[in-house]
Design a protein around this motif. Sequence first.
Motif, PDB file in Angstrom:
ATOM      1  N   VAL A 110       0.835  -1.194   0.000  1.00 31.83           N
ATOM      2  CA  VAL A 110       0.000   0.000   0.000  1.00 31.83           C
ATOM      3  C   VAL A 110       0.876   1.253   0.000  1.00 31.83           C
ATOM      4  O   VAL A 110       0.520   2.273  -0.583  1.00 31.83           O
ATOM      5  N   ILE A 111       2.040   1.172   0.634  1.00 27.87           N
ATOM      6  CA  ILE A 111       2.930   2.335   0.725  1.00 27.87           C
ATOM      7  C   ILE A 111       3.438   2.769  -0.647  1.00 27.87           C
ATOM      8  O   ILE A 111       3.235   3.923  -1.039  1.00 27.87           O
ATOM      9  N   PRO A 112       4.090   1.893  -1.441  1.00 25.77           N
ATOM     10  CA  PRO A 112       4.474   2.335  -2.784  1.00 25.77           C
ATOM     11  C   PRO A 112       3.266   2.648  -3.668  1.00 25.77           C
ATOM     12  O   PRO A 112       3.350   3.504  -4.548  1.00 25.77           O
ATOM     13  N   ALA A 113       2.148   1.972  -3.434  1.00 25.34           N
ATOM     14  CA  ALA A 113       0.937   2.253  -4.214  1.00 25.34           C
ATOM     15  C   ALA A 113       0.460   3.679  -3.978  1.00 25.34           C
ATOM     16  O   ALA A 113       0.087   4.393  -4.914  1.00 25.34           O
ATOM     17  N   LEU A 114       0.470   4.126  -2.711  1.00 28.30           N
ATOM     18  CA  LEU A 114       0.067   5.492  -2.402  1.00 28.30           C
ATOM     19  C   LEU A 114       1.062   6.511  -2.956  1.00 28.30           C
ATOM     20  O   LEU A 114       0.670   7.596  -3.387  1.00 28.30           O
ATOM     21  N   MET A 115       2.353   6.151  -2.956  1.00 26.23           N
ATOM     22  CA  MET A 115       3.365   7.038  -3.523  1.00 26.23           C
ATOM     23  C   MET A 115       3.118   7.248  -5.015  1.00 26.23           C
ATOM     24  O   MET A 115       3.157   8.373  -5.524  1.00 26.23           O
ATOM     25  N   ILE A 116       2.850   6.153  -5.729  1.00 23.78           N
ATOM     26  CA  ILE A 116       2.581   6.235  -7.164  1.00 23.78           C
ATOM     27  C   ILE A 116       1.263   6.954  -7.428  1.00 23.78           C
ATOM     28  O   ILE A 116       1.156   7.785  -8.333  1.00 23.78           O
ATOM     29  N   ALA A 117       0.246   6.624  -6.623  1.00 19.99           N
ATOM     30  CA  ALA A 117      -1.064   7.258  -6.792  1.00 19.99           C
ATOM     31  C   ALA A 117      -0.968   8.765  -6.590  1.00 19.99           C
ATOM     32  O   ALA A 117      -1.605   9.545  -7.310  1.00 19.99           O
ATOM     33  N   ASN A 118      -0.168   9.173  -5.612  1.00 19.31           N
ATOM     34  CA  ASN A 118       0.017  10.605  -5.349  1.00 19.31           C
ATOM     35  C   ASN A 118       0.727  11.286  -6.512  1.00 19.31           C
ATOM     36  O   ASN A 118       0.335  12.365  -6.962  1.00 19.31           O
ATOM     37  N   TYR A 119       1.759  10.637  -7.036  1.00 17.16           N
ATOM     38  CA  TYR A 119       2.563  11.228  -8.112  1.00 17.16           C
ATOM     39  C   TYR A 119       1.793  11.275  -9.435  1.00 17.16           C
ATOM     40  O   TYR A 119       1.817  12.273 -10.157  1.00 17.16           O
ATOM     41  N   LYS A 120       1.085  10.193  -9.740  1.00 18.49           N
ATOM     42  CA  LYS A 120       0.386  10.086 -11.022  1.00 18.49           C
ATOM     43  C   LYS A 120      -1.073  10.544 -10.962  1.00 18.49           C
ATOM     44  O   LYS A 120      -1.744  10.590 -11.992  1.00 18.49           O
ATOM     45  N   LYS A 121      -1.567  10.824  -9.739  1.00 15.86           N
ATOM     46  CA  LYS A 121      -2.975  11.202  -9.547  1.00 15.86           C
ATOM     47  C   LYS A 121      -3.928  10.078  -9.972  1.00 15.86           C
ATOM     48  O   LYS A 121      -4.977  10.315 -10.555  1.00 15.86           O
ATOM     49  N   TRP A 122      -3.522   8.841  -9.677  1.00 16.14           N
ATOM     50  CA  TRP A 122      -4.352   7.674  -9.965  1.00 16.14           C
ATOM     51  C   TRP A 122      -5.055   7.238  -8.685  1.00 16.14           C
ATOM     52  O   TRP A 122      -4.692   7.649  -7.589  1.00 16.14           O
ATOM     53  N   SER A 123      -6.042   6.348  -8.821  1.00 15.63           N
ATOM     54  CA  SER A 123      -6.732   5.843  -7.636  1.00 15.63           C
ATOM     55  C   SER A 123      -5.834   4.840  -6.912  1.00 15.63           C
ATOM     56  O   SER A 123      -5.201   3.988  -7.553  1.00 15.63           O
ATOM     57  N   PRO A 124      -5.749   4.921  -5.574  1.00 18.53           N
ATOM     58  CA  PRO A 124      -4.883   4.006  -4.820  1.00 18.53           C
ATOM     59  C   PRO A 124      -5.222   2.536  -5.037  1.00 18.53           C
ATOM     60  O   PRO A 124      -4.325   1.694  -5.135  1.00 18.53           O
ATOM     61  N   GLY A 125      -6.526   2.219  -5.097  1.00 13.11           N
ATOM     62  CA  GLY A 125      -6.928   0.824  -5.240  1.00 13.11           C
ATOM     63  C   GLY A 125      -6.413   0.175  -6.512  1.00 13.11           C
ATOM     64  O   GLY A 125      -5.912  -0.952  -6.500  1.00 13.11           O
ATOM     65  N   LYS A 126      -6.506   0.898  -7.630  1.00 16.71           N
ATOM     66  CA  LYS A 126      -6.072   0.327  -8.907  1.00 16.71           C
ATOM     67  C   LYS A 126      -4.554   0.155  -8.963  1.00 16.71           C
ATOM     68  O   LYS A 126      -4.042  -0.836  -9.498  1.00 16.71           O
ATOM     69  N   VAL A 127      -3.822   1.120  -8.407  1.00 16.26           N
ATOM     70  CA  VAL A 127      -2.359   1.000  -8.362  1.00 16.26           C
ATOM     71  C   VAL A 127      -1.968  -0.188  -7.500  1.00 16.26           C
ATOM     72  O   VAL A 127      -1.069  -0.968  -7.844  1.00 16.26           O
ATOM     73  N   MET A 128      -2.673  -0.358  -6.374  1.00 16.91           N
ATOM     74  CA  MET A 128      -2.423  -1.477  -5.482  1.00 16.91           C
ATOM     75  C   MET A 128      -2.580  -2.813  -6.198  1.00 16.91           C
ATOM     76  O   MET A 128      -1.769  -3.730  -6.046  1.00 16.91           O
ATOM     77  N   MET A 129      -3.629  -2.907  -7.000  1.00 20.92           N
ATOM     78  CA  MET A 129      -3.900  -4.162  -7.696  1.00 20.92           C
ATOM     79  C   MET A 129      -2.784  -4.486  -8.682  1.00 20.92           C
ATOM     80  O   MET A 129      -2.359  -5.643  -8.800  1.00 20.92           O
ATOM     81  N   GLY A 130      -2.279  -3.469  -9.386  1.00 21.56           N
ATOM     82  CA  GLY A 130      -1.200  -3.695 -10.344  1.00 21.56           C
ATOM     83  C   GLY A 130       0.076  -4.174  -9.681  1.00 21.56           C
ATOM     84  O   GLY A 130       0.723  -5.123 -10.150  1.00 21.56           O
ATOM     85  N   ILE A 131       0.454  -3.547  -8.574  1.00 17.13           N
ATOM     86  CA  ILE A 131       1.677  -3.931  -7.860  1.00 17.13           C
ATOM     87  C   ILE A 131       1.541  -5.333  -7.271  1.00 17.13           C
ATOM     88  O   ILE A 131       2.450  -6.162  -7.340  1.00 17.13           O
ATOM     89  N   ASN A 132       0.381  -5.592  -6.679  1.00 18.66           N
ATOM     90  CA  ASN A 132       0.182  -6.878  -5.998  1.00 18.66           C
ATOM     91  C   ASN A 132       0.147  -8.061  -6.951  1.00 18.66           C
ATOM     92  O   ASN A 132       0.420  -9.197  -6.551  1.00 18.66           O
ATOM     93  N   PHE A 133      -0.180  -7.821  -8.221  1.00 19.47           N
ATOM     94  CA  PHE A 133      -0.296  -8.912  -9.171  1.00 19.47           C
ATOM     95  C   PHE A 133       1.017  -9.700  -9.277  1.00 19.47           C
ATOM     96  O   PHE A 133       1.008 -10.931  -9.408  1.00 19.47           O
ATOM     97  N   ILE A 134       2.141  -9.006  -9.213  1.00 12.77           N
ATOM     98  CA  ILE A 134       3.445  -9.672  -9.302  1.00 12.77           C
ATOM     99  C   ILE A 134       3.646 -10.616  -8.114  1.00 12.77           C
ATOM    100  O   ILE A 134       4.103 -11.756  -8.282  1.00 12.77           O
ATOM    101  N   ILE A 135       3.290 -10.137  -6.905  1.00 13.60           N
ATOM    102  CA  ILE A 135       3.415 -10.976  -5.715  1.00 13.60           C
ATOM    103  C   ILE A 135       2.464 -12.167  -5.795  1.00 13.60           C
ATOM    104  O   ILE A 135       2.811 -13.290  -5.421  1.00 13.60           O
ATOM    105  N   PHE A 136       1.255 -11.916  -6.287  1.00 12.31           N
ATOM    106  CA  PHE A 136       0.292 -13.004  -6.440  1.00 12.31           C
ATOM    107  C   PHE A 136       0.828 -14.084  -7.368  1.00 12.31           C
ATOM    108  O   PHE A 136       0.665 -15.285  -7.126  1.00 12.31           O
TER     109      PHE A 136
END
Length: 209
Positions: free
Chosen positions: A136-162
């Motif tokens: 969630v931490i890098p997701a919020l960093m990216i969401a803040n920088y790109k002005k994207w929704s936190p939830g969608k950024v989270m899903m993209g990052i987590n997919f690799i771990i999944f």
Amino acid sequence: MQLNMKKTLLTYFCLLFGATLQGFSMSIFLFPHSIPSGGAAGLAILLNHWFHLSLGFSLWLANIVFLMFALKYFGFTWTIRTIISVATTSTVVSFLTSQVPLQHINLLFDIVSGSIFFGIGVGLLIRAGASSGGMVIPALMIANYKKWSPGKVMMGINFIIFLLTALVINYKIVIFAIICQFFSTNIIDYIYSFKFQKLSFLSANWRKK
């Protein structure tokens, strides 16, 4: 002074309640099926699988590196709140996985229930000026920088771990995890953008000032 104290108490109540909901959803509904609710949970499952560490302790280890980044990017208050969140979630997970016999109705019910409780929990944490830690931490960093929704950024990052969790434990996990993320990230985004008229101080203001 009383108003500020009331706001502070309500903020930390939301934080503790959100963290407890997150731990409840992970330990009761998702972890028994080895379904990661997010990237840190996925790493915790892998650490548990490889080194037989407890899930609660593994969750702490998975969060340490990201908390170091959080201190610099989001500031002291946000990081302390996130540490409280991680500690609460890890404690709930440790207690429930060791003390409570887990009874499952069926896999689909567990996935949907876990996703709903997890989404509400993380949504409340973000609104309380904290996070659930982990990805969630890098997701919020990216969401803040790109002005994207936190939830969608989270899903993209987590997919690799999944994907890694699926390759190591069971390929079906990635399907279950994506379903879980679909429900939970939409709930997170809804709570993140929802206007609380009587709780306006819960403004999702997690950016460092």
